[in-house]
Scaffold this motif. Sequence first.
Motif, PDB file in Angstrom:
ATOM      1  N   ARG A   1       0.776  -1.207  -0.099  1.00 38.02           N
ATOM      2  CA  ARG A   1      -0.002   0.051  -0.089  1.00 38.02           C
ATOM      3  C   ARG A   1       0.845   1.265  -0.026  1.00 38.02           C
ATOM      4  O   ARG A   1       0.224   2.348  -0.575  1.00 38.02           O
ATOM      5  CB  ARG A   1      -0.951   0.196   1.213  1.00 38.02           C
ATOM      6  N   GLN A   2       1.948   0.991   0.502  1.00 36.95           N
ATOM      7  CA  GLN A   2       2.882   2.411   0.703  1.00 36.95           C
ATOM      8  C   GLN A   2       4.226   2.406  -0.153  1.00 36.95           C
ATOM      9  O   GLN A   2       4.970   3.212  -0.187  1.00 36.95           O
ATOM     10  CB  GLN A   2       3.200   2.629   2.153  1.00 36.95           C
ATOM     11  N   ASP A   3       4.037   1.262  -1.129  1.00 37.51           N
ATOM     12  CA  ASP A   3       5.365   1.444  -2.060  1.00 37.51           C
ATOM     13  C   ASP A   3       6.686   1.354  -1.296  1.00 37.51           C
ATOM     14  O   ASP A   3       7.548   2.097  -1.536  1.00 37.51           O
ATOM     15  CB  ASP A   3       5.506   2.600  -2.987  1.00 37.51           C
ATOM     16  N   ILE A   4       6.844   0.410  -0.175  1.00 39.63           N
ATOM     17  CA  ILE A   4       8.093   0.459   0.420  1.00 39.63           C
ATOM     18  C   ILE A   4       8.529  -1.115   0.294  1.00 39.63           C
ATOM     19  O   ILE A   4       7.834  -1.944   0.169  1.00 39.63           O
ATOM     20  CB  ILE A   4       7.847   0.726   1.891  1.00 39.63           C
ATOM     21  N   SER A   5       9.813  -1.396   0.170  1.00 35.86           N
ATOM     22  CA  SER A   5      10.405  -2.504   0.096  1.00 35.86           C
ATOM     23  C   SER A   5      10.261  -3.416   1.644  1.00 35.86           C
ATOM     24  O   SER A   5      10.203  -2.943   2.750  1.00 35.86           O
ATOM     25  CB  SER A   5      11.873  -2.694   0.094  1.00 35.86           C
ATOM     26  N   VAL A   6       9.586  -4.640   1.404  1.00 38.84           N
ATOM     27  CA  VAL A   6       9.090  -5.332   2.409  1.00 38.84           C
ATOM     28  C   VAL A   6      10.310  -5.819   3.510  1.00 38.84           C
ATOM     29  O   VAL A   6      10.298  -5.454   4.605  1.00 38.84           O
ATOM     30  CB  VAL A   6       8.474  -6.755   1.814  1.00 38.84           C
ATOM     31  N   TYR A   7      11.414  -6.033   2.810  1.00 42.75           N
ATOM     32  CA  TYR A   7      12.733  -6.424   3.474  1.00 42.75           C
ATOM     33  C   TYR A   7      13.186  -5.195   4.320  1.00 42.75           C
ATOM     34  O   TYR A   7      13.589  -5.631   5.369  1.00 42.75           O
ATOM     35  CB  TYR A   7      13.875  -6.864   2.543  1.00 42.75           C
TER      36      TYR A   7
END
Lengths: 149, 149
Positions: free
Chosen positions: A34-40
């Motif tokens: 939803r926030q366009d951030i890398s999960v890692y």
Amino acid sequence: MKLSTKGQYGVRAMYELAHSYGQGPVSLKTVADRQDISVYYLEQLIAVLRKAGLVNSIRGATGGYVLAREPAAITVGDIIRVLEGPVAPVDCVNDDLPDCCARAAQCITKQIWAQVRDAIEQVIDSITLADMCREAAKANFGEGRSDPE
Amino acid sequence: MKLSTKGQYGVRAMYELAHSYGQGPVSLKTVADRQDISVYYLEQLIAVLRKAGLVNSIRGATGGYVLAREPAAITVGDIIRVLEGPVAPVDCVNDDLPDCCARAAQCITKQIWAQVRDAIEQVIDSITLADMCREAAKANFGEGRSDPE
DNA sequence: TGCAAATCCGATTGAATTACTAGGAATTGC
DNA sequence: GCAATTCCTAGTAATTCAATCGGATTTGCA
């Protein structure tokens, strides 16, 4: 005078948890998508937030994260301090480091940095996650971010 | 949310020039000694300030640096912007980078960073080098910093 | 005329930080 | 037991920071 992505991502992730507050845990993958951030990368940030007691985690298959307190009781300042450290533009006005500068006594700039610090704190300590949710609800009246999933 | 030493040293160096304003050029060595800064490093910073038009240089044996404008016409904000870049905590509220973030429209955090930026600017743009000299004169009434050299 | 003091200019460098990426262990709902 | 999740550690390319250095040029002055 830059905020790193830690603080930026952290606030956005916490907003996302506030947005779903009371509806069970939210997985990191959902937040990241939803926030366009890398999960890692987000994984590392949320670990810090968890250790600081701002979020709780639920492990296992349908697990995820939940705010540790209600959205109105968490400020942007709380999040930023945890992820970025004290909001002092220079160490000599950082209360955690009492005697870091030998020049402190005769330094003319010290009071300027203290004013800057206070000005920043007044903004970030007065905005809660609940405020952000309210703003978002107001702004998205009729468009976009009302997707049921 | 840290200011690098560029901004810190820069403001201190400029204060030193303001302190001796009207008394001819001040050499970098003098500034560096009085403010405990490496001359080599300060050399780089003053070069930036010169190219930005905040100081003028006089070359040769008795040369040095002079403020390009009177102390009351130079703010802390002027110095910091030259040495550190725009005072935007994140790029999306940096007016020099209009379309740096695709999420700008629906981003709830943007207005927070704008408030932080404005709060910082209000402080640093309202303090001039003349203000600093006045403060210093007040503080040092009877001690220390009245050394004739 | 020459020396010393200064500004100029560019290159280098060690350390730290940033923003990830990756791998694998442990937990838990279904 | 499988898949989805959290948890933990390590690595890494790129950048920035904060100097440090070497040497060229300019100029006041004896």
